[in-house]
Design a protein around this motif. Structure first.
Motif, PDB file in Angstrom:
ATOM      1  N   GLU A  27      80.486  61.502  13.282  1.00  0.00           N
ATOM      2  CA  GLU A  27      79.653  60.513  13.958  1.00  0.00           C
ATOM      3  C   GLU A  27      80.035  59.090  13.589  1.00  0.00           C
ATOM      4  OE1 GLU A  27      75.765  61.766  12.752  1.00  0.00           O
ATOM      5  OE2 GLU A  27      75.578  63.095  14.467  1.00  0.00           O
ATOM      6  N   ALA A  30      78.645  56.201  15.872  1.00  0.00           N
ATOM      7  CA  ALA A  30      77.782  56.896  16.813  1.00  0.00           C
ATOM      8  C   ALA A  30      76.326  56.516  16.572  1.00  0.00           C
ATOM      9  CB  ALA A  30      77.957  58.407  16.687  1.00  0.00           C
ATOM     10  N   ILE A  31      75.507  56.794  17.596  1.00  0.00           N
ATOM     11  CA  ILE A  31      74.072  56.572  17.483  1.00  0.00           C
ATOM     12  C   ILE A  31      73.489  57.583  16.500  1.00  0.00           C
ATOM     13  CG2 ILE A  31      71.897  56.726  18.726  1.00  0.00           C
ATOM     14  CD1 ILE A  31      73.356  54.243  19.436  1.00  0.00           C
ATOM     15  N   GLY A 147      68.696  62.639  23.991  1.00  0.00           N
ATOM     16  CA  GLY A 147      69.442  61.413  24.260  1.00  0.00           C
ATOM     17  C   GLY A 147      68.591  60.156  24.288  1.00  0.00           C
ATOM     18  N   LYS A 150      70.238  57.256  22.438  1.00  0.00           N
ATOM     19  CA  LYS A 150      71.397  56.781  23.193  1.00  0.00           C
ATOM     20  C   LYS A 150      70.954  55.920  24.372  1.00  0.00           C
ATOM     21  CE  LYS A 150      75.590  58.397  25.519  1.00  0.00           C
ATOM     22  NZ  LYS A 150      76.386  59.584  25.931  1.00  0.00           N
ATOM     23  N   LYS A 154      71.901  51.777  24.695  1.00  0.00           N
ATOM     24  CA  LYS A 154      72.859  51.410  25.728  1.00  0.00           C
ATOM     25  C   LYS A 154      72.946  49.889  25.866  1.00  0.00           C
ATOM     26  CE  LYS A 154      73.724  51.851  30.658  1.00  0.00           C
ATOM     27  NZ  LYS A 154      73.175  52.282  31.950  1.00  0.00           N
ATOM     28  N   THR A 157      73.530  47.772  20.879  1.00  0.00           N
ATOM     29  CA  THR A 157      73.937  48.057  19.502  1.00  0.00           C
ATOM     30  C   THR A 157      75.030  47.117  19.004  1.00  0.00           C
ATOM     31  OG1 THR A 157      75.558  49.691  20.268  1.00  0.00           O
ATOM     32  CG2 THR A 157      73.352  50.490  19.751  1.00  0.00           C
ATOM     33  N   ASN A 356      69.495  51.788  14.794  1.00  0.00           N
ATOM     34  CA  ASN A 356      70.553  51.839  15.801  1.00  0.00           C
ATOM     35  C   ASN A 356      70.760  50.532  16.557  1.00  0.00           C
ATOM     36  OD1 ASN A 356      71.443  54.761  15.796  1.00  0.00           O
ATOM     37  ND2 ASN A 356      69.270  55.075  16.155  1.00  0.00           N
ATOM     38  N   THR A 401      70.132  60.668  28.851  1.00  0.00           N
ATOM     39  CA  THR A 401      71.543  60.298  28.992  1.00  0.00           C
ATOM     40  C   THR A 401      72.010  60.438  30.431  1.00  0.00           C
ATOM     41  OG1 THR A 401      72.222  62.571  28.474  1.00  0.00           O
ATOM     42  CG2 THR A 401      72.075  61.012  26.655  1.00  0.00           C
TER      43      THR A 401
END
Length: 421
Positions: A27, A30-31, A147, A150, A154, A157, A356, A401
Motif C-alpha cells: 500500500e 495508497a489510501i 471504497g 477512496k 479523490k 490527498t 488520508n 469507487t
C-alpha cells in the motif's frame, strides 16, 4: 545482440510486475482504510508466513529434507525408494539405547502409539493456509468499507488541491446527506474485523498445536527456559531440549520389502530430518510473533472499548493529528462540540479522513461541517434514519469507487472532476 535485448526486456517486465505487486500489497502511497494494528495481521503476519513457507522449501540452502541409513542392508536397497518411503512413514519411536543427539534421549517415554512425522511434508502448505486465514478479515473489511475513503480522497490527498472551496462544499453536503448518523454499522464492522483478528490468532495456536501432535502450545516458552540453563545442566539426564522434542532431527523407519525368498522382510533405517534444523527455528519465530500480535490485538480491543465510551478521547485522537491547525482555528469550540457530540460512526469516518486527506483541506472541511452542524443544524437526521444503517442496508450500498457515485455529492455532473478517477 537481439538475444540480450530480449533478455533485458523480459527482466524489465519481471521487475516491473514484481514492483507493481509489492507496491500494491504494501500500500505504498495508497489510501489507508484501517490502522497499524490491523496491518500487523494482514500485511506483516501474512508476509512472514509466506516467507517462511518459501524458506522451508529452499533445498539449495538446507539440502535434502531426509537422508536415511539402512546399515548393513543398504547394499540391496534403492536409496531413493527408501528415503521416499521413510519421508512418509518414519516415526519418532527411536530405540532408547540409540546415543545420537536430538533423538532417543529427547523423546517422550510414555508414547503408547506410533507417532508418524509425515506431517512435515505439509509444513509449506500449512503456512500458506495460515497466511490465507490471517488475510480474511482484510478481505471482509474491503467488502464492507466499499471504497468510502477512496471516494473522499479523490483529488484531496495531494499537497495542492484544485477548486478547494467547491470540493469542500461537495464533501460537506455528501457527509450531511449520506454519512451523518448513518454509519455506526461502518464502525461496528471495523471493530468486528479487529475482534476477528484476535480470534484468528488464538485459533491458529490451537490449530498449529494439533498439527504438530500437541507439542506447540508452550513451545516458545519452553525453548526460552531451556536456553537459560547453563550448558552443563542442558546435558543432564532428564533435561529435554524442546526443539528436539517438537522437531526431532533423527527418525526411525521400518521399511518392508520382498526378500530374495519371496517373503517380506523388514529393514530398520535411521533417518536424518535435515529440514527440521529450519522448521524448529521458523516455528519458534512464529510462536513469539503470534504471542506479540495477540497481545497487541487484545490491548487494542480494550482500548477500542474505552474509546467508544469516552467522547473526550475521541476528540483528542483527532486533536493529536490536527493539533497545529486546531491551535490556529477560531472555531475550535464548535469543532470540539461537534466531534464530542457526533455518533461513533461519524467520528470514525472523520478520523479515517484525517489520516488520508490533505491536512489543511481536512481542517477546512471539518470546520465547515462543525459550523453547519452547530449553527445552521443542516446535518439534522431524518426521523426514520436516526438508528443508523443496518447490516443489510450497508451491504446493499453501492461502492463509492464506481463512476456514478463520484457525482453524488453535488448532483452536478458537468462540474465534477471525472478525470481524477
Amino acid at each position: 545482440m537481439a538475444f540480450f535485448l530480449g533478455e533485458e526486456s523480459i527482466m524489465a517486465e519481471l521487475v516491473g510486475a514484481v514492483t507493481k505487486v509489492t507496491t500494491g500489497f504494501l500500500e505504498v502511497n495508497a489510501i489507508s482504510i484501517d490502522n497499524w494494528g490491523f496491518k500487523l495481521f494482514y500485511k506483516w503476519t501474512t508476509s512472514l508466513l509466506v516467507f517462511c513457507s518459501v524458506l522451508v522449501t529452499a533445498r539449495q540452502f538446507f539440502g535434502s529434507p531426509i537422508q536415511c541409513d539402512a546399515g548393513a542392508a543398504r547394499g540391496g536397497i534403492e536409496q531413493n525408494v527408501l528415503e521416499s518411503y521413510c519421508w512418509m512413514y518414519s516415526t519418532f519411536n527411536i530405540p532408547r539405547e540409540y546415543k545420537g543427539a536430538c533423538s532417543a534421549g529427547d523423546q517422550d517415554t510414555n508414547l503408547n502409539t506410533i507417532v508418524y512425522n509425515s506431517y512435515y511434508q505439509w509444513v509449506p502448505l500449512f503456512l500458506i493456509f495460515l497466511a490465507v486465514i490471517f488475510y480474511l478479515p482484510r478481505c471482509l473489511w474491503l467488502l464492507w468499507e466499499g471504497g468510502l475513503m477512496k471516494f473522499f480522497g479523490k483529488g484531496t490527498t495531494t499537497r495542492f488541491i484544485e477548486d478547494q472551496d467547491e470540493k469542500r462544499e461537495k464533501l460537506v453536503q455528501f457527509f450531511c446527506r449520506n454519512i451523518h448518523n448513518k454509519y455506526n454499522i461502518y464502525f461496528c464492522g471495523f471493530i468486528f474485523c479487529e475482534f476477528l483478528n484476535f480470534i484468528i490468532v488464538i485459533f491458529q495456536f490451537y490449530l498449529t498445536h494439533r498439527f504438530l501432535h500437541s507439542r506447540y502450545i508452550d513451545y516458545g516458552f519452553k525453548v526460552w527456559q531451556y536456553y537459560l540453563l547453563p550448558p552443563e545442566e542442558q546435558q543432564m539426564p532428564g533435561v529435554i531440549n524442546p526443539m528436539c522434542y517438537t522437531f526431532p532431527r533423527i527418525a526411525s523407519c521400518d521399511y518392508w520389502r520382498w526378500g530374495t525368498g519371496g517373503q517380506q522382510e523388514s529393514i530398520n533405517a535411521i533417518c536424518i530430518l535435515a529440514l527440521n534444523i529450519i522448521n524448529d527455528k521458523v516455528f519458534l519465530v512464529l510462536w513469539w510473533w503470534f504471542i506479540f500480535v495477540s497481545i497487541i490485538s487484545f490491548i487494542r480491543l480494550i482500548y477500542r472499548g474505552i474509546q467508544c465510551r469516552s467522547a473526550f478521547i475521541r476528540y483528542q485522537l483527532i486533536n493529536m493529528r490536527m493539533n497545529r491547525y486546531f491551535k490556529k482555528s477560531s472555531k475550535i469550540r464548535k469543532i470540539e462540540e461537534f466531534v464530542c457530540s457526533c455518533k461513533l460512526g461519524d467520528w470514525f469516518v472523520l478520523y479515517q479522513l484525517s489520516k488520508n486527506l490533505n491536512r489543511p483541506f481536512f481542517m477546512d472541511f471539518l470546520t465547515a461541517l462543525s459550523v453547519r452542524y452547530t449553527d445552521k443544524n443542516q446535518c439534522a437526521e431524518d426521523p426514520e434514519e436516526t438508528g443508523g444503517d443496518n447490516l443489510v442496508t450497508m451491504l446493499l450500498k453501492p461502492s463509492y469507487t464506481t463512476q456514478d457515485s463520484t457525482k453524488e455529492p453535488g448532483k452536478k455532473g458537468d462540474n465534477d472532476d471525472d478525470d481524477d478517477e
